[in-house]
Design a protein around this motif. Sequence first.
Motif, mmCIF file in Angstrom:
data_model
loop_
_atom_site.group_PDB
_atom_site.id
_atom_site.type_symbol
_atom_site.label_atom_id
_atom_site.label_comp_id
_atom_site.label_asym_id
_atom_site.label_seq_id
_atom_site.Cartn_x
_atom_site.Cartn_y
_atom_site.Cartn_z
ATOM 1 N N LEU A 177 0.852 -1.184 0.000
ATOM 2 C CA LEU A 177 0.000 0.000 0.000
ATOM 3 C C LEU A 177 0.889 1.235 0.000
ATOM 4 C CD1 LEU A 177 -2.489 -1.144 2.794
ATOM 5 C CD2 LEU A 177 -2.692 -1.508 0.332
ATOM 6 N N PHE A 178 0.567 2.192 -0.843
ATOM 7 C CA PHE A 178 1.350 3.418 -0.981
ATOM 8 C C PHE A 178 0.537 4.595 -0.449
ATOM 9 C CE2 PHE A 178 2.949 0.529 -4.109
ATOM 10 C CZ PHE A 178 4.309 0.785 -4.194
ATOM 11 N N TYR A 179 1.102 5.308 0.517
ATOM 12 C CA TYR A 179 0.454 6.482 1.104
ATOM 13 C C TYR A 179 1.363 7.692 0.940
ATOM 14 C CZ TYR A 179 -2.785 3.347 3.504
ATOM 15 O OH TYR A 179 -3.745 2.417 3.791
ATOM 16 N N ASN B 97 8.662 17.561 -4.173
ATOM 17 C CA ASN B 97 7.972 18.728 -3.609
ATOM 18 C C ASN B 97 7.829 18.646 -2.095
ATOM 19 O OD1 ASN B 97 7.689 20.058 -6.062
ATOM 20 N ND2 ASN B 97 5.799 18.967 -6.544
ATOM 21 N N GLY B 98 8.475 17.670 -1.459
ATOM 22 C CA GLY B 98 8.520 17.614 -0.003
ATOM 23 C C GLY B 98 7.559 16.644 0.653
ATOM 24 N N GLN B 99 6.788 15.892 -0.128
ATOM 25 C CA GLN B 99 5.912 14.893 0.476
ATOM 26 C C GLN B 99 6.711 13.626 0.764
ATOM 27 O OE1 GLN B 99 2.751 14.894 -2.546
ATOM 28 N NE2 GLN B 99 1.412 15.683 -0.938
ATOM 29 N N HIS B 100 6.149 12.770 1.574
ATOM 30 C CA HIS B 100 6.801 11.530 1.987
ATOM 31 C C HIS B 100 5.932 10.361 1.541
ATOM 32 C CE1 HIS B 100 8.992 14.340 4.506
ATOM 33 N NE2 HIS B 100 7.820 14.747 4.964
ATOM 34 N N LEU B 101 6.570 9.360 0.947
ATOM 35 C CA LEU B 101 5.865 8.177 0.485
ATOM 36 C C LEU B 101 6.074 7.055 1.489
ATOM 37 C CD1 LEU B 101 4.222 6.866 -1.832
ATOM 38 C CD2 LEU B 101 6.418 6.136 -2.803
ATOM 39 N N VAL B 102 4.976 6.582 2.065
ATOM 40 C CA VAL B 102 5.025 5.480 3.026
ATOM 41 C C VAL B 102 4.507 4.238 2.310
ATOM 42 C CG1 VAL B 102 4.181 4.593 5.225
ATOM 43 C CG2 VAL B 102 4.657 7.035 4.963
ATOM 44 N N MET C 221 -5.691 -2.887 7.823
ATOM 45 C CA MET C 221 -4.657 -1.861 7.727
ATOM 46 C C MET C 221 -5.207 -0.588 7.092
ATOM 47 S SD MET C 221 -1.673 -0.975 8.509
ATOM 48 C CE MET C 221 -1.225 -2.571 9.154
ATOM 49 N N LYS C 222 -6.018 -0.736 6.062
ATOM 50 C CA LYS C 222 -6.623 0.434 5.423
ATOM 51 C C LYS C 222 -7.531 1.174 6.400
ATOM 52 C CE LYS C 222 -6.770 -1.241 0.679
ATOM 53 N NZ LYS C 222 -7.682 -1.691 -0.386
ATOM 54 N N GLU C 223 -8.286 0.415 7.177
ATOM 55 C CA GLU C 223 -9.177 1.017 8.169
ATOM 56 C C GLU C 223 -8.375 1.737 9.250
ATOM 57 O OE1 GLU C 223 -12.169 -0.780 11.441
ATOM 58 O OE2 GLU C 223 -12.519 -1.456 9.368
ATOM 59 N N GLN D 151 -8.715 5.738 9.971
ATOM 60 C CA GLN D 151 -9.183 6.241 11.265
ATOM 61 C C GLN D 151 -8.127 7.069 11.982
ATOM 62 O OE1 GLN D 151 -10.465 2.814 13.440
ATOM 63 N NE2 GLN D 151 -12.376 2.608 12.285
ATOM 64 N N ARG D 152 -6.907 6.563 12.053
ATOM 65 C CA ARG D 152 -5.877 7.231 12.845
ATOM 66 C C ARG D 152 -5.071 8.269 12.070
ATOM 67 N NH1 ARG D 152 -3.074 2.354 16.235
ATOM 68 N NH2 ARG D 152 -4.973 1.467 17.090
ATOM 69 N N HIS D 153 -5.019 8.119 10.752
ATOM 70 C CA HIS D 153 -4.181 9.007 9.951
ATOM 71 C C HIS D 153 -4.905 9.433 8.673
ATOM 72 C CE1 HIS D 153 -0.910 8.059 12.627
ATOM 73 N NE2 HIS D 153 -1.220 6.785 12.494
ATOM 74 N N PRO D 154 -5.948 10.234 8.817
ATOM 75 C CA PRO D 154 -6.684 10.667 7.623
ATOM 76 C C PRO D 154 -5.833 11.546 6.698
ATOM 77 C CG PRO D 154 -7.474 11.830 9.569
ATOM 78 C CD PRO D 154 -6.508 10.787 10.050
ATOM 79 N N GLU D 155 -4.738 12.096 7.225
ATOM 80 C CA GLU D 155 -3.868 12.927 6.399
ATOM 81 C C GLU D 155 -3.057 12.090 5.412
ATOM 82 O OE1 GLU D 155 -1.278 11.620 9.805
ATOM 83 O OE2 GLU D 155 -3.379 12.194 9.562
ATOM 84 N N ALA D 156 -2.936 10.795 5.675
ATOM 85 C CA ALA D 156 -2.228 9.889 4.772
ATOM 86 C C ALA D 156 -3.217 9.432 3.701
ATOM 87 C CB ALA D 156 -1.675 8.696 5.538
ATOM 88 N N ARG D 157 -2.915 9.755 2.476
ATOM 89 C CA ARG D 157 -3.823 9.463 1.375
ATOM 90 C C ARG D 157 -3.349 8.207 0.638
ATOM 91 N NH1 ARG D 157 -2.045 14.271 1.668
ATOM 92 N NH2 ARG D 157 -0.718 14.154 -0.171
ATOM 93 N N LEU D 158 -4.203 7.196 0.606
ATOM 94 C CA LEU D 158 -3.882 5.972 -0.129
ATOM 95 C C LEU D 158 -3.819 6.313 -1.614
ATOM 96 C CD1 LEU D 158 -3.402 2.898 -0.139
ATOM 97 C CD2 LEU D 158 -5.878 2.625 -0.361
ATOM 98 N N GLN D 159 -2.686 6.028 -2.230
ATOM 99 C CA GLN D 159 -2.470 6.383 -3.632
ATOM 100 C C GLN D 159 -2.530 5.185 -4.574
ATOM 101 O OE1 GLN D 159 -1.862 9.702 -4.656
ATOM 102 N NE2 GLN D 159 -2.543 10.034 -2.567
ATOM 103 N N ARG D 160 -2.108 4.038 -4.043
ATOM 104 C CA ARG D 160 -1.971 2.894 -4.936
ATOM 105 C C ARG D 160 -1.843 1.612 -4.143
ATOM 106 N NH1 ARG D 160 2.693 1.606 -9.258
ATOM 107 N NH2 ARG D 160 1.384 0.364 -10.612
#
Length: 179
Positions: free
Chosen positions: A4-6, A128-133, A145-147, A151-160
């Motif tokens: 999962l890429f965030y 541009n300064g973002q971090h890929l998790v 894991m997605k849930e 819930q805990r990190h709405p700022e982390a956007r699932l990308q792929r």
Amino acid sequence: MKRLFYLVDQMDSVEAISEDLHQEGITDWRFHILSRDEAGLFTRKLHSASLFDRTDLARYTERGAIVGGLFALAFIATAQWTQAFTMPAAAWIALFLFMVAAGAFLAGFGGIGAENYRVRRFHDAIENGQHLVMVDVRKKDEERMKELMTQRHPEARLQRETSAFNNPFVEEDGKPHLF
């Protein structure tokens, strides 16, 4: 295994995600952070992405081994058919293994200089300064894991979402490409 890429904007968020993943039993071997701020990752003791996550070394090496093996088979079959060389079987096997290793070695030079095909699409965001998790999860744990991340990190956007395993002939578009 799924990967999962965030994308995350703040290093503090990345640190919180790391702590939550550790609490959930995810080890450093199963998540990787790709960031332009390597010093920030080191200072906070966060698991930076490895050389294999950053470059296409593994995929190019796999391709090179396959191509080397095909060339070896073609050469050995031609030599046997024409009876141009007479060597013991152990020598033919050694020649085959050498050509596979040589193909992998030479192709690795191309892979070390190429950005990983999975993270290539995030290049501009990282610059541009973002971090890929990147989080590797078992298929059965994927929804949990997605849930957790939602819930805990709405700022982390699932990308792929992709497989955690390399496919030497698939590009970032998901379609097979030979070279």
